[in-house]
Design a protein around this motif. Structure first.
Motif, PDB file in Angstrom:
ATOM      1  N   SER A 163       1.398  -1.294  -0.292  1.00 61.58           N
ATOM      2  CA  SER A 163      -0.122   0.311   0.044  1.00 61.58           C
ATOM      3  C   SER A 163       0.867   1.485   0.323  1.00 61.58           C
ATOM      4  CB  SER A 163      -0.949  -0.024   1.391  1.00 61.58           C
ATOM      5  OG  SER A 163      -0.433  -0.100   2.728  1.00 61.58           O
ATOM      6  N   CYS A 164       2.081   1.126   1.063  1.00 57.32           N
ATOM      7  CA  CYS A 164       2.606   2.688   0.840  1.00 57.32           C
ATOM      8  C   CYS A 164       3.368   2.906  -0.637  1.00 57.32           C
ATOM      9  CB  CYS A 164       3.931   2.097   1.861  1.00 57.32           C
ATOM     10  SG  CYS A 164       4.079   1.238   2.705  1.00 57.32           S
ATOM     11  N   ILE A 198       8.605  -9.106  -1.772  1.00 54.41           N
ATOM     12  CA  ILE A 198       8.752  -9.023  -0.407  1.00 54.41           C
ATOM     13  C   ILE A 198       8.065 -10.636  -0.160  1.00 54.41           C
ATOM     14  CG2 ILE A 198       7.199  -8.606   1.517  1.00 54.41           C
ATOM     15  CD1 ILE A 198       6.968  -6.336  -0.140  1.00 54.41           C
ATOM     16  N   GLN A 200      -1.653   2.046   8.528  1.00 53.97           N
ATOM     17  CA  GLN A 200      -0.497   1.228   7.728  1.00 53.97           C
ATOM     18  C   GLN A 200       0.452   0.224   8.271  1.00 53.97           C
ATOM     19  OE1 GLN A 200       3.067   1.512   6.540  1.00 53.97           O
ATOM     20  NE2 GLN A 200       2.559  -0.922   5.802  1.00 53.97           N
ATOM     21  N   CYS A 221      15.566  -2.150   3.401  1.00 56.69           N
ATOM     22  CA  CYS A 221      15.284  -3.235   3.414  1.00 56.69           C
ATOM     23  C   CYS A 221      13.419  -2.936   3.525  1.00 56.69           C
ATOM     24  CB  CYS A 221      15.241  -4.186   4.180  1.00 56.69           C
ATOM     25  SG  CYS A 221      16.844  -4.840   4.003  1.00 56.69           S
ATOM     26  N   GLN A 222      12.906  -1.909   2.456  1.00 59.07           N
ATOM     27  CA  GLN A 222      11.058  -1.987   2.716  1.00 59.07           C
ATOM     28  C   GLN A 222      10.999  -0.811   1.688  1.00 59.07           C
ATOM     29  OE1 GLN A 222       9.691   0.758   6.000  1.00 59.07           O
ATOM     30  NE2 GLN A 222       8.820  -1.768   6.855  1.00 59.07           N
ATOM     31  N   VAL A 223      10.040  -1.418   0.578  1.00 57.76           N
ATOM     32  CA  VAL A 223       9.473  -1.055  -0.217  1.00 57.76           C
ATOM     33  C   VAL A 223       8.523   0.429   0.145  1.00 57.76           C
ATOM     34  CG1 VAL A 223       9.533  -2.453  -1.844  1.00 57.76           C
ATOM     35  CG2 VAL A 223       8.111  -2.598  -0.952  1.00 57.76           C
ATOM     36  N   PRO A 224       8.121   1.225  -0.613  1.00 54.65           N
ATOM     37  CA  PRO A 224       8.372   2.057  -1.827  1.00 54.65           C
ATOM     38  C   PRO A 224      10.319   2.006  -1.855  1.00 54.65           C
ATOM     39  CG  PRO A 224       7.860   3.029  -1.180  1.00 54.65           C
ATOM     40  CD  PRO A 224       7.355   2.221  -0.084  1.00 54.65           C
ATOM     41  N   GLN A 255      13.429  -7.950  -0.537  1.00 54.52           N
ATOM     42  CA  GLN A 255      13.701  -7.279   0.462  1.00 54.52           C
ATOM     43  C   GLN A 255      15.177  -7.221   1.713  1.00 54.52           C
ATOM     44  OE1 GLN A 255      11.428  -8.710   0.977  1.00 54.52           O
ATOM     45  NE2 GLN A 255      10.600  -8.338   3.849  1.00 54.52           N
ATOM     46  N   HIS A 256      15.016  -7.957   1.773  1.00 58.09           N
ATOM     47  CA  HIS A 256      16.430  -8.349   2.476  1.00 58.09           C
ATOM     48  C   HIS A 256      17.349  -8.882   1.871  1.00 58.09           C
ATOM     49  CE1 HIS A 256      13.377  -8.810   6.283  1.00 58.09           C
ATOM     50  NE2 HIS A 256      14.199  -7.814   6.299  1.00 58.09           N
ATOM     51  N   ARG A 277       0.850   4.640  -2.464  1.00 52.83           N
ATOM     52  CA  ARG A 277       0.838   5.427  -3.248  1.00 52.83           C
ATOM     53  C   ARG A 277       1.959   6.516  -3.644  1.00 52.83           C
ATOM     54  NH1 ARG A 277       1.816   4.608   2.796  1.00 52.83           N
ATOM     55  NH2 ARG A 277       0.691   3.808   3.764  1.00 52.83           N
ATOM     56  N   GLU A 295       2.902  -5.613   6.460  1.00 52.57           N
ATOM     57  CA  GLU A 295       3.236  -6.442   5.007  1.00 52.57           C
ATOM     58  C   GLU A 295       4.968  -7.224   4.580  1.00 52.57           C
ATOM     59  OE1 GLU A 295       2.403  -3.364   2.813  1.00 52.57           O
ATOM     60  OE2 GLU A 295       0.482  -4.016   2.515  1.00 52.57           O
ATOM     61  N   GLN A 339      10.675   5.540   2.457  1.00 52.09           N
ATOM     62  CA  GLN A 339       9.493   6.706   2.528  1.00 52.09           C
ATOM     63  C   GLN A 339       8.229   6.812   1.815  1.00 52.09           C
ATOM     64  OE1 GLN A 339       8.873   5.983   6.037  1.00 52.09           O
ATOM     65  NE2 GLN A 339      10.860   4.764   6.273  1.00 52.09           N
ATOM     66  N   SER A 340       7.224   6.409   1.796  1.00 52.95           N
ATOM     67  CA  SER A 340       6.138   6.918   0.664  1.00 52.95           C
ATOM     68  C   SER A 340       6.300   8.903   0.879  1.00 52.95           C
ATOM     69  CB  SER A 340       4.995   5.993   0.755  1.00 52.95           C
ATOM     70  OG  SER A 340       4.627   6.283   2.063  1.00 52.95           O
TER      71      SER A 340
HETATM   72  N1  LIG Z   1       6.414   3.795   6.468  1.00 54.86           N
HETATM   73  C1  LIG Z   1       7.331   3.513   4.710  1.00 54.86           C
HETATM   74  C2  LIG Z   1       6.341   2.071   5.114  1.00 54.86           C
HETATM   75  C3  LIG Z   1       6.972   1.155   4.545  1.00 54.86           C
HETATM   76  C4  LIG Z   1       6.273  -0.142   4.877  1.00 54.86           C
HETATM   77  O1  LIG Z   1       6.090  -0.747   4.842  1.00 54.86           O
HETATM   78  N2  LIG Z   1       7.100  -1.284   2.989  1.00 54.86           N
HETATM   79  C5  LIG Z   1       6.613  -2.607   3.367  1.00 54.86           C
HETATM   80  C6  LIG Z   1       5.524  -2.546   2.191  1.00 54.86           C
HETATM   81  S1  LIG Z   1       4.156  -1.284   2.697  1.00 54.86           S
HETATM   82  C7  LIG Z   1       7.226  -3.753   3.005  1.00 54.86           C
HETATM   83  O2  LIG Z   1       8.632  -3.274   2.496  1.00 54.86           O
HETATM   84  N3  LIG Z   1       8.063  -4.431   3.606  1.00 54.86           N
HETATM   85  C8  LIG Z   1       8.718  -5.447   3.944  1.00 54.86           C
HETATM   86  C9  LIG Z   1       9.094  -5.958   5.007  1.00 54.86           C
HETATM   87  O3  LIG Z   1       9.249  -4.745   5.905  1.00 54.86           O
HETATM   88  O4  LIG Z   1      10.360  -6.297   5.609  1.00 54.86           O
HETATM   89  C10 LIG Z   1       6.831   4.070   3.986  1.00 54.86           C
HETATM   90  O5  LIG Z   1       5.685   4.301   4.208  1.00 54.86           O
HETATM   91  O6  LIG Z   1       7.312   4.016   2.788  1.00 54.86           O
END
Ligand SMILES: N[C@@H](CCC(=O)N[C@@H](CS)C(=O)NCC(=O)O)C(=O)O
Length: 147
Positions: free
Chosen positions: A14-15, A37, A108, A54-57, A42-43, A18, A113, A68-69
């Motif tokens: 969902s991030c 994921i 969120q 290690c997160q998208v986006p 991501q890792h 956005r 996720e 950070q979206s």
């Molecule tokens: N606050 C961050 C949150 C990013 C986030 O939680 N991304 C999730 C997908 S929505 C993700 O990459 N999850 C994989 C993980 O945390 O291992 C943003 O707004 O971009």
């Protein structure tokens, strides 16, 4: 010529949605690179080198990599102001930012996720309960009126 922005994303993020919506509204062409994921990509060392959190986006644009979206969307708004995503009136802008905070900081994070959370039932149940609680107490509470 500047190279095309690259968005590291995943379809159910969902991030990332956005950011994809902001890119679409602004008519910015970009390359989409999926980070699966569910397979814990991501890792991977490859993605960690791109985004150590290690997160998208994650958006590669103008020679920088941004995570950070909301920060990404604000960067797009500041560097590519037209068409504008934010209203002109600072008070109305504040309303948009309040709603964004409710979603990004209130709802969120409770969705969880990460691959581990999606795969295991108990964290999933906990996540649903937390989400319901959060929706009840935060997302569904009216925001203060402007006037
Ligand atoms: N606050 C961050 C949150 C990013 C986030 O939680 N991304 C999730 C997908 S929505 C993700 O990459 N999850 C994989 C993980 O945390 O291992 C943003 O707004 O971009």
């Amino acid at each position: 010529m500047a190279s095309k922005p690259v968005l590291y994303s995943y379809f159910f993020s969902s991030c990332a949605w956005r950011v994809r919506i902001a890119l679409a509204l602004k008519g910015i062409d970009y390359e989409y690179r999926a980070v699966n994921i569910l397979k814990d990509e991501q890792h991977s060392d490859k993605f960690r080198a791109i985004n150590p959190s290690c997160q998208v986006p994650c958006l590669e644009i103008d020679g920088v990599k941004l995570a950070q979206s909301l920060a990404i969307i604000e960067y797009l708004e500041e560097t590519r102001p037209k068409p504008a995503l934010l209203p002109v009136d600072p008070k109305e802008r504040a309303v948009v930012r309040q709603i964004s905070e409710v979603i990004a900081s209130g709802i969120q994070p409770n969705q969880g996720e990460s691959a581990e959370e999606v795969a295991r039932p108990w964290p999933k149940l906990y996540m649903v309960l937390r989400l319901r609680q959060n929706l009840r107490f935060h997302a569904c509470s009216p925001l203060p009126k402007l006037t």
